[in-house]
Design a protein around this motif. Structure first.
Motif, PDB file in Angstrom:
ATOM      1  N   CYS A 102     -27.024   7.115  40.748  1.00  0.00           N
ATOM      2  CA  CYS A 102     -26.113   6.814  39.205  1.00  0.00           C
ATOM      3  C   CYS A 102     -26.802   4.753  39.513  1.00  0.00           C
ATOM      4  O   CYS A 102     -26.506   4.231  40.401  1.00  0.00           O
ATOM      5  CB  CYS A 102     -24.992   6.318  39.329  1.00  0.00           C
ATOM      6  SG  CYS A 102     -24.584   5.949  37.568  1.00  0.00           S
ATOM      7  N   CYS A 135     -23.957   2.966  39.117  1.00  0.00           N
ATOM      8  CA  CYS A 135     -22.807   2.761  39.900  1.00  0.00           C
ATOM      9  C   CYS A 135     -23.141   3.142  41.430  1.00  0.00           C
ATOM     10  O   CYS A 135     -22.051   3.208  42.540  1.00  0.00           O
ATOM     11  CB  CYS A 135     -21.631   3.006  39.527  1.00  0.00           C
ATOM     12  SG  CYS A 135     -21.757   4.920  39.499  1.00  0.00           S
ATOM     13  N   CYS A 180     -22.817  10.820  34.556  1.00  0.00           N
ATOM     14  CA  CYS A 180     -21.820  10.138  36.710  1.00  0.00           C
ATOM     15  C   CYS A 180     -20.979  10.763  35.585  1.00  0.00           C
ATOM     16  O   CYS A 180     -19.765   9.626  34.344  1.00  0.00           O
ATOM     17  CB  CYS A 180     -22.543   8.972  35.934  1.00  0.00           C
ATOM     18  SG  CYS A 180     -21.263   7.651  37.474  1.00  0.00           S
ATOM     19  N   CYS A 198     -18.870   6.451  35.491  1.00  0.00           N
ATOM     20  CA  CYS A 198     -19.243   5.614  34.743  1.00  0.00           C
ATOM     21  C   CYS A 198     -19.902   5.995  33.982  1.00  0.00           C
ATOM     22  O   CYS A 198     -20.279   4.859  32.683  1.00  0.00           O
ATOM     23  CB  CYS A 198     -20.429   4.291  35.296  1.00  0.00           C
ATOM     24  SG  CYS A 198     -22.365   4.641  35.610  1.00  0.00           S
ATOM     25  N   THR A 210     -22.727   6.910  32.561  1.00  0.00           N
ATOM     26  CA  THR A 210     -24.190   6.474  32.365  1.00  0.00           C
ATOM     27  C   THR A 210     -24.681   7.920  32.588  1.00  0.00           C
ATOM     28  O   THR A 210     -24.672   8.853  33.032  1.00  0.00           O
ATOM     29  CB  THR A 210     -25.139   5.927  34.148  1.00  0.00           C
ATOM     30  OG1 THR A 210     -24.401   4.609  33.741  1.00  0.00           O
ATOM     31  CG2 THR A 210     -26.455   5.797  33.459  1.00  0.00           C
TER      32      THR A 210
END
Ligand SMILES: [Zn+2]
Length: 215
Positions: free
Chosen positions: A17, A20, A37, A40, A42
């Motif tokens: 990711c 993170c 993800c 987080c 994303t």
């Protein structure tokens, strides 16, 4: 398959990711779906149907915009009854009159040649993929190079800088923006759209698959 090859295949399927750094085993989602993800949120992978065609089309548009912008009038300044219009090529050459050839080459490189090089590299890397053919030899190197050049492509900073400078000059002289300025604005927008369509993971995996077929 030997265990070494197994490890190799496993590594290729891993995706980190970008926000993170969590590691996941990547799997290509269905078209229109996205891999996100869980930690987080994303977006990791977002393949879009026809994305490669769009990315190549945008690169061609960028190429045309840049080449035309180079020679069209960028802006004209009128002060005290005198009017002077200038293109980017003129402006760059004017630096060389003051023994600043290095600077003029640098400026033109960052705002014109780097974006042109990136567009050509992207077209070279993705054109065969667009036609469902095997990528050309060196396609991966070309795509990697285009990604590495990204921070050096400064057309948008240039447009911003010109905008700021104009606000300051506007009090002293009448400044009219030429065609080339608007081409640059279009260029910045096209670059943003191109980036939006560019799912790097999908392109890398497509290029790698093609390479495996090649070798
Ligand atoms: Zn994350």
């Amino acid at each position: 398959m030997s265990s070494m090859q197994n490890i190799q295949a496993d590594l290729e399927q891993l995706i980190a990711c970008p926000a993170c750094d969590a590691l996941y085993r990547a799997a290509l989602p269905e078209n229109g779906e996205r891999a996100v993800c869980p930690r987080c949120h994303t977006v990791l992978i977002a393949p879009v149907d026809g994305a490669v065609i769009r990315v190549v089309a945008f690169a061609v548009a960028i190429l045309i915009l840049l080449v035309s912008a180079m020679f069209m009038p960028f802006l004209s300044i009128e002060a005290g009854g005198l009017s002077h219009s200038t293109s980017i090529a003129d402006a760059a050459l004017s630096f060389s009159e003051y023994h600043m050839l290095g600077l003029s080459i640098g400026v033109v490189a960052l705002i014109i040649f780097v974006p042109i090089a990136r567009a050509i590299l992207v077209i070279f890397a993705l054109f065969p993929l667009m036609l469902d053919k095997k990528p050309w030899r060196g396609a991966r190197t070309a795509f990697r190079l285009s990604e590495e050049l990204r921070p050096w492509s400064m057309a948008e900073i240039f447009v911003l800088g010109v905008g700021v400078a104009l606000v300051k000059v506007a009090a002293m002289a009448h400044v009219e923006l030429g065609m080339a300025f608007w081409l640059f604005v279009a260029l910045v927008l096209v670059t943003v759209f191109q980036d939006g369509f560019l799912c790097r993971w999908s392109i890398w995996s497509a290029l790698e698959q093609g390479d495996r077929q090649n070798g």
